[in-house]
Structures are given as C-alpha cells and as structure tokens.
Scaffold this motif. Structure first.
Motif, PDB file in Angstrom:
ATOM      1  N   ALA A   1       0.480  -0.926  -0.764  1.00  0.00           N
ATOM      2  CA  ALA A   1       0.109   0.100   0.018  1.00  0.00           C
ATOM      3  C   ALA A   1       0.473   1.161   0.059  1.00  0.00           C
ATOM      4  N   THR A   2       0.764   1.825  -1.277  1.00  0.00           N
ATOM      5  CA  THR A   2       1.648   3.502  -1.335  1.00  0.00           C
ATOM      6  C   THR A   2       0.854   4.540  -0.876  1.00  0.00           C
ATOM      7  N   ASN A   3      -0.294   5.050  -0.761  1.00  0.00           N
ATOM      8  CA  ASN A   3      -1.238   5.475  -0.548  1.00  0.00           C
ATOM      9  C   ASN A   3      -2.927   5.591   1.199  1.00  0.00           C
ATOM     10  N   GLU A   4      -2.336   6.157   1.690  1.00  0.00           N
ATOM     11  CA  GLU A   4      -3.489   6.105   2.527  1.00  0.00           C
ATOM     12  C   GLU A   4      -5.070   5.859   2.659  1.00  0.00           C
TER      13      GLU A   4
ATOM     14  N   ILE B   1       3.088  10.788  -2.233  1.00  0.00           N
ATOM     15  CA  ILE B   1       4.133  13.002  -1.552  1.00  0.00           C
ATOM     16  C   ILE B   1       3.556  12.956  -1.130  1.00  0.00           C
ATOM     17  N   LEU B   2       3.553  13.519  -0.124  1.00  0.00           N
ATOM     18  CA  LEU B   2       2.882  14.611   0.890  1.00  0.00           C
ATOM     19  C   LEU B   2       3.773  16.032   0.679  1.00  0.00           C
TER      20      LEU B   2
ATOM     21  N   PRO C   1       4.844   9.451   3.437  1.00  0.00           N
ATOM     22  CA  PRO C   1       4.608   8.934   4.794  1.00  0.00           C
ATOM     23  C   PRO C   1       4.423   6.925   4.399  1.00  0.00           C
ATOM     24  N   GLN C   2       4.132   7.014   3.082  1.00  0.00           N
ATOM     25  CA  GLN C   2       3.517   5.178   2.836  1.00  0.00           C
ATOM     26  C   GLN C   2       4.328   5.063   1.923  1.00  0.00           C
TER      27      GLN C   2
END
Length: 874
Positions: free
Chosen positions: A177-180, A858-859, A872-873
């Motif tokens: 999982a790479t996204n919230e 990317i945030l 974050p992920q």
C-alpha cells in the motif's frame, strides 16, 4: 478482576514483547509498549505476585525469541524472492488447499523449495554469493496460481490436497500500500505467514498419492459448489457458496461492497459467527438426543474440525475453532464462564504457533471484540444484572415446561405476560447499555479498517443474524433434496421447489434490509482514519468512564458528553495547505486540502483498472473527504480522468460542486460523457483558458475574482460574485490557482496539446501543474506568464506527460528554476516513462526528483513561508 486470571498476564506480556520487536511500528510507540511492560512488572512485584511475575518474564523471553526467529526467517524469504523475481524458477511443494476462482485456481503450498538453475547466469551479477542465494531456497508457505485453461482433460493435472508437485513459472511482484487508505496485500499475506505468490506455467506431480480424507473433502466441495450453481440464481449461489464453502469468488465486487457498506460483511466469511452457530446447534441437537455432555462435545468438535478442513482451513476459522474447543474443554472442567482465561490461552497458543498472526487484521479484530465482551460482562453493576437475567430466564423456562405438559396453560397466558413484561423491561436498560457500549468500543476499529461507521449496522445485525440459521437449514435441505430422485415423488419435488423458493426470498430479504438501511439518513458516519495516539486516548477515556470497576454506572449525561467529544478524536482538516500526489500507477492524481477546501487535479490511471475503488475512494474516506469543491481535469485522457468519472458515475457519498475543463473542450465531443455525468450529479462546469483563476481565503472559502465568461450556468458565477466586504477581515495567506494555458477555446485535436497549465501560489510557495503538455504548450505557457508579468519561478514542478521526452524542454526547466521535479508514473510502464533525456535534464538543472513509482504517495505541506515534503507510505 485481572489478578485472579494469571493467563491474562502471560498473554499480555507475550503480546507486548512481540509489539516491541515489530519493526513496522514506529520507535516512539514501541518505547510506549516497553514502558507499559515495565509498569506491569512493577505492579506485579508490588502486589507480591512473585510466581506470576517470574512466569510472565519467562513467557516474555520465550515469545520474543520465537517472534524474532520467525520474523527473521520471513524477511530472509522475502529478500530471496527479491533476488529471483525476474527469473524463471522451479517450485516444489506440498498442496495444502485448493480454491477455485473465476479464471484461475488458487493453491496454498507448504514446505516449498525453489531453484532457478534453469535460468542462465546473468553476466551482470558479479557477486557469486548473491547468485547462490537464488538457488535451493526454502519457503514455509506460498500461494500458487494456475490458469484454468492450463488444467483439465488433455492438459496439466490439477494437484489435490496432500500431493507434492513440481511447477515451472515465476514469482509475482506484490505491491504494498503506497497511499493512505489503500489495502496492503503483502501485510495481509504476512499475517497468514505466506511469503509470496507464484504463477505456474507447467505442472508435474512428483508424488501422486493424496490423503483420502483431504481428497474426499475437496471432491465433495467441488460437487457442492457445482450443485449450488445449478440450483440457485447466480447472486444467491454466490452468497450460499460464501456461507457454506467459504468461497467468495462467486460474488461480484458490488455485492461485496454492499455487505461492507451495510456493516454485515462478517457473515460472508467462515468465521467465529458461523462456527459458533453450527457448533451450538449441533451440540444442543446431540444433548436433546440424550447424549452426555462429554460425548456431545467430542462429536461436535469432530464435526467442526471436518467442516474447518472442508472450508479451507483459513486463519480466521482456525482461531474460531480453537476458541470453541477451549469452550467445550472449559465446560467439562467447570470453567465454562471464564471467557478471559479462554481468550488469553487462545492468544498464547496462536502467537506461539504463528507469531506473524499479530499482523492479521482478522485476528486483531476478533480478539479485541471478545475482550470487549468480557469487559462488558464485568462492568459495574454485574451482580444486579445477573440477578435480573436469572429471574427472566426462570420465568421463560417455567412457562415453557408448563406449556409442554399442559396445553391448556394458554388460558393463563395473560398472567404469564404480566410477569414477563415487567421483568423484561427491567433488563432492557442494561441490554441497551450493552449494545451502546459495544459499538462505542468498536468505533476505532471501524475507523482504522473501513474509515466510517454504519449507523444502522446494530439493528441490521439484530434482524438478519437470527435469519442466518434458517439460511443454513434451508440451504442444506435444498441441496440434500437435490440428490434424491425427486422426479419419482411429487412430495419431494414440492419440498425441493419450496425450499429453494424460501432461500431465494430470504436472500432478497437480506438485500432489501441492506439497501433500505443505506438509503436512510446518516447511514454511514464518516470517521476517517484515526491517529494511533487518538485511538489510545479514546480507549483510555472510554475505559475510565464506563468499564473501570470503581466508575459510576452509565448515565445519560455522561454518555451524551462522551458522544459530543467524539469529533476530538477524529482526523481534522489541515490548517495549512496540503498537496498529496497520489501513487496512481500510470497516470496523474493530486488532492489539495486547506481547511474545509478540497481541490483535486486530474486523478486517473490506466495501469490500475480498479483505481477509483482501491485508491481514490479509500483515500477520500481515510481523510474524511465527503465533498470536493473543485475538480480540475487537465484533458480527457483516461489516465487523468478515470477517478473523477467513476465518482460522478457511481459514488453518491462524495459530492462534487464544480468541474473545471480546458476551454478547448467546449465543442469537443470527447468530453460529452463527463459533461453529462456532471450535469446528472449536479456539478457546475466551467472552461478554463489563460487568465482564469480561483482565489481562496485562509479558511479555504472562494473569494470574488474574475468571473469565467464561459461558466455553463449562473451558480458558479454567483459564487464568485460575493461582496468584498465579507472578506475584508481575512488574515493569513490566500491560495491562488491561475490558468496560463490553453490560450483560448479554439479546437485542438491532440488532447495533450490543450492540457490546462496552472500555477498554484500560497504565500511564498509556488507549484506548477502541467498535465500532459508538449514542448510547444510549455513555451506558450511561459509566453503567457511574460505577458501577465508573472514570474514562472516555482518551488515544485509537476513534470508534464509523466516525464516523457516530448515535454520538459531545457528552456522550460531553466525558466521555472524549480527545486523539485515531481514525476507521476507507474512502475515498468510500457511507455518508458520517465525518459532518460528528461531525467538527465533534471539533473543538469539541479531538480531533485520526486517519483511516485518509487516513493508512493508524496505529501507536500506548506504554511506559505516554508514547506516540507514527505512520503508517509513509502
């Protein structure tokens, strides 16, 4: 309450020990677990529980060593798969389980050995030790996929449980999982102890003999699956196969989503609910047949164990089965009511057997739910509640016995009701309290897993769960009758038709209840994904208020106060500007948030067909996004619009107010579907060209600015026409999003060539979004900036066309002078993005690359003065 149960402390020490060693947990939380462990040790020492103290320390040491050993082996297996991922390999292993899916067979293999010697040594691998790591690799468990067209008559044989087979193929790469909010398949497999997934091309049986018992169960399961498909309609058959066989492949994605949205998805899996219903029914049936308690327990245990093997020996079913075995054993020992000790022993056994089950969401939920049951039973006022329940039970039992001996007792039914109703009403408050506290305690679980709470799930479970035994009985009766020669007996034929009719009507009743519950107001309360510290604080306050032994009884005022404080634990909108570049695979997707403002740019993918359902919608749920103010689509390519199109088509839970399209789309038929969907959804449409812009206040409210001359209706114009006096007191930075391309509404056939290019400004922070603009469009954008006397210098540049060689020309990179270059593309895409020349140009102009394919989501956070970039992920 806890000191009298030593197994609880042993299980708690074992659990904390594994949590301390879990590498996925941040160090700060692991330190918190260590502090809790020290506090518990000091507590036992001060209570002079020396024997329990030393036993707990011994248990802690053993379980930590076991967890470290198993986790180290698992990590070594995952590392080995990384070495051999691109290579063809030979896999040999023992078949544990076979499951039929729509287009393939899914097998579980154990004791596997993998060899890649059939692949020639790669000359680029110079390290001999690394090459040796690719051969004779051992794995505990692997998932194997075999295409259905590869098996059958005249082709490869399908291995059966118990057989040992040799297969040629390759490992599949599992994307984390790479996204919230995105589901993580590798984490799920880790909880089941499965190291990887292997795709087979050829099969060869090494040892043909199979366990007769396992073979018969598999054959019976296949026969029953085919029989259910033949007897019932497709939707009913899919539900029954899930209910009886544990196979959910026959259910459509929309069906599964319906059950999950309604909050009753637990009835689709072979879990503790099913095994408890079956076990209780079978046990009581044997007791009615005058069998002893011991014999009834043994026969029921054997029946449940056979059913457990029959349904595939899943991890969740094993937990439920073990708990039932413990319950039967406790009944024989006279300890049947000590739920906490049974729960603690089951946790110890499972953590020792498979320490990685700690990662299993199913295990976490089931044990936590049972622990909540225990706390609810032990909360203050236990003695009074038990006394009332005992009186109610005695009245019901007395009337039932009298009715069975003297049917004329019906004449005394009014007097019976006069006794029953007051007694029932006296127990009603604590029953309502029980239900209220139970779902209140499960609220964080719903937040962490589903990101919302189905408000009517308690009532839905109250109505539907009692119907589940009828489903079992009628379904089993229908299948049994189908094996009898009903054509020779009219009565059997009528019974068969009637039972199938009732099953179909019950299934329709299930659907009717679910659809009606979801149509009610506030059917799903958005919770978002709570932070870990918020969850800990929530449980601490909940326990002290309602479960602590010295706490006062539940009062309406206390409950109301706690309910009003719930928003404090939920995620809040960001005060400053947040820009999330989602990892959409091959495509673009940005979500901008500031206060209550939600502004999206693109959001589509061509490499992930279920991008809306698996990435975009879960992200919105995790962030508590129910309303999107503006959705800007740079152009009409699917890898930029599929998420917004799906939202307009089939997601009424997320509202969209305004859709922004390029001015060239005004007379472009490729946008007709989007326009029609937006109209049906109730969203306003505007068409942007150079000079159009939106300005938002510090609170995220749209400020008056130039009214777009091509707005399709007056609603958007009215929104922009707010008087300036209303915002005279606005403080802080304003957010500007201004369009600098396309130049006008003239038709441009090439979709990429009319991509919207817009500049975001927030205080001193600037970011440029370019869609799929080619070099000519980039030059036109720079020219428009010069005409408007706006500097093109930015902090972050979203590279056009995913880093293609047709974009990001040197002059464009030179004039924008960005510090960071954001690449949005999919791993191993067939277009070769990003192109080598583009990467070299970014290096030449000193742009630091931010790649979604490598970093995941990317945030970017900024307060208008400074900004920070995190993944974050990743």
């Amino acid at each position: 309450m806890f000191l009298s149960r030593p197994l609880f402390f042993l299980a708690l020490f074992a659990l904390l020990g594994e949590l301390i060693l879990t590498p996925e947990i941040p160090f700060s939380y692991r330190f918190l677990f260590l502090f809790s462990l020290l506090f518990l040790s000091l507590f036992l020492f001060r209570k002079k529980k020396n024997r329990l103290f030393f036993c707990s320390l011994l248990c802690l040491t053993l379980f930590m060593l076991n967890f470290y050993s198993v986790n180290h082996r698992y990590r070594a297996e995952k590392e080995s798969i990384g070495y051999i991922l691109p290579l063809q390999a030979v896999l040999r292993g023992k078949v544990m389980y076979v499951e039929e899916q729509e287009k393939k067979w899914k097998l579980l293999l154990s004791s596997c050995i993998v060899d890649t010697t059939l692949e020639k040594k790669n000359s680029s691998i110079k390290n001999e030790e690394k090459y040796q790591k690719r051969n004779d690799l051992h794995f505990q468990k692997l998932i194997l996929y075999i295409p259905k067209e590869s098996t059958g008559e005249g082709s490869m044989p399908l291995p059966l449980p118990g057989q040992i087979c040799s297969l040629k193929g390759h490992f599949l790469e599992l994307s984390p999982a790479t996204n919230e909010g995105e589901f993580s398949l590798p984490s799920y497999y880790k909880g089941e102890g499965i190291s990887g997934v292997f795709q087979a091309k050829t099969i060869e049986l090494v040892r043909g003999e199979s366990s007769p018992f396992a073979k018969e169960l598999f054959t019976l399961k296949q026969s029953l699956g085919n029989r259910i498909d033949a007897l019932f309609p497709e939707e009913t058959a899919g539900f029954l196969k899930s209910l009886f066989l544990g196979e959910r492949s026959g259910m459509t994605l929309s069906e599964k989503s319906l059950y999950q949205s309604a909050g009753i998805s637990h009835i689709l899996a072979i879990s503790g609910l099913h095994l408890s219903l079956l076990g209780e029914f079978f046990y009581r049936l044997l007791r009615k047949a005058k069998l002893s308690s011991l014999l009834s327990s043994l026969i029921t245990s054997f029946f449940l164990f056979s059913y457990f093997l029959f349904t595939g020996s899943s991890h969740s079913a094993f937990r439920a089965l073990f708990m039932l075995f413990l319950r039967f054993a406790a009944i024989q020992l006279g300890k049947g009511k000590d739920l906490l000790s049974q729960l603690s022993f089951a946790l110890l056994f499972l953590l020792w057997l498979n320490p990685l089950s700690l990662y299993s969401i199913g295990m976490q939920c089931s044990f936590f739910t049972l622990f909540v049951f225990f706390l609810l039973e032990e909360r203050p006022g236990k003695t009074v509640r038990k006394k009332k329940e005992k009186v109610l039970s005695k009245i019901c039992k007395k009337h039932k016995l009298a009715l069975s001996k003297h049917p004329s007792v019906l004449l005394k039914f009014p007097s019976f009701l006069s006794k029953l109703i007051p007694c029932f009403l006296s127990t009603l408050p604590h029953r309502l309290q029980y239900s209220f506290l139970f779902y209140l305690a499960l609220l964080p679980l719903f937040s962490l897993i589903q990101f919302s709470f189905p408000l009517y799930a308690p009532l839905l479970n109250l109505f539907l769960l009692p119907l589940l035994p009828f489903f079992f009985l009628l379904g089993a009766f229908s299948i049994l009758l189908s094996y009898l020669p009903e054509q020779d007996f009219l009565l059997l034929r009528l019974l068969s038709i009637s039972s199938r009719f009732l099953v179909n009507r019950l299934f329709q009743l299930f659907h009717l209840f679910m659809e009606k519950s979801l149509a009610l107001p506030f059917s799903r309360i958005p919770l978002g994904k709570m932070q870990v510290l918020s969850v800990i604080l929530y449980f601490l306050v909940l326990y002290l208020l309602f479960f602590f032994p010295k706490a006062k009884s539940l009062s309406l005022l206390l409950s109301l106060g706690f309910l009003l404080s719930l928003p404090l634990y939920l995620p809040k909108p960001p005060k400053d500007l947040e820009i999330a570049a989602l990892d959409v695979g091959q495509g673009d997707g940005f979500v901008l948030r500031k206060g209550n403002l939600v502004f999206t740019i693109d959001n589509g993918s061509t490499s992930k067909n279920l991008f809306p359902e698996q990435i975009f919608f879960p992200y919105c749920k995790a962030k508590r996004i129910q309303h999107i103010d503006y959705a800007l689509l740079t152009h009409c390519d699917r890898d930029h619009i599929s998420g917004i199109q799906a939202l307009l088509e089939k997601n009424p839970s997320i509202d969209l107010s305004h859709l922004i399209l390029p001015a060239s789309s005004l007379q472009d038929h490729r946008y007709d579907l989007l326009k029609r969907l937006a109209y049906n959804h109730g969203a306003d449409i505007s068409y942007w060209q150079k000079g159009d812009e939106l300005v938002f206040s510090e609170q995220g409210i749209c400020l008056p600015t130039k009214v777009n001359a091509m707005a399709e209706n007056s609603t958007m114009a009215e929104n922009h026409a707010t008087t300036k006096k209303e915002w005279s007191g606005t403080k802080g930075h304003q957010l500007y999003i201004r369009c600098f391309y396309p130049n006008d509404s003239s038709h441009i056939e090439e979709a990429n060539a009319h991509s919207i290019g817009c500049l975001l400004t927030y205080g001193h922070f600037r970011m440029l979004f370019t869609g799929d603009m080619p070099k000519e469009a980039e030059e036109a954008l720079l020219e428009n900036c010069r005409e408007a006397e706006v500097s093109p210098v930015v902090d972050v540049l979203k590279l056009a066309h995913h880093g293609s060689k047709t974009s990001s020309c040197p002059s464009f990179l030179s004039e924008t002078q960005a510090k960071f270059a954001l690449f949005s593309y999919g791993k191993k895409n067939r277009y070769g993005h990003p192109h080598k020349n583009t990467v070299e140009n970014c290096q030449k102009y000193r742009l630091f690359p931010l790649e979604t394919a490598k970093l995941g989501e990317i945030l970017i956070k900024t307060n208008g003065e400074q900004f920070e970039i995190t993944a974050p992920q990743a």
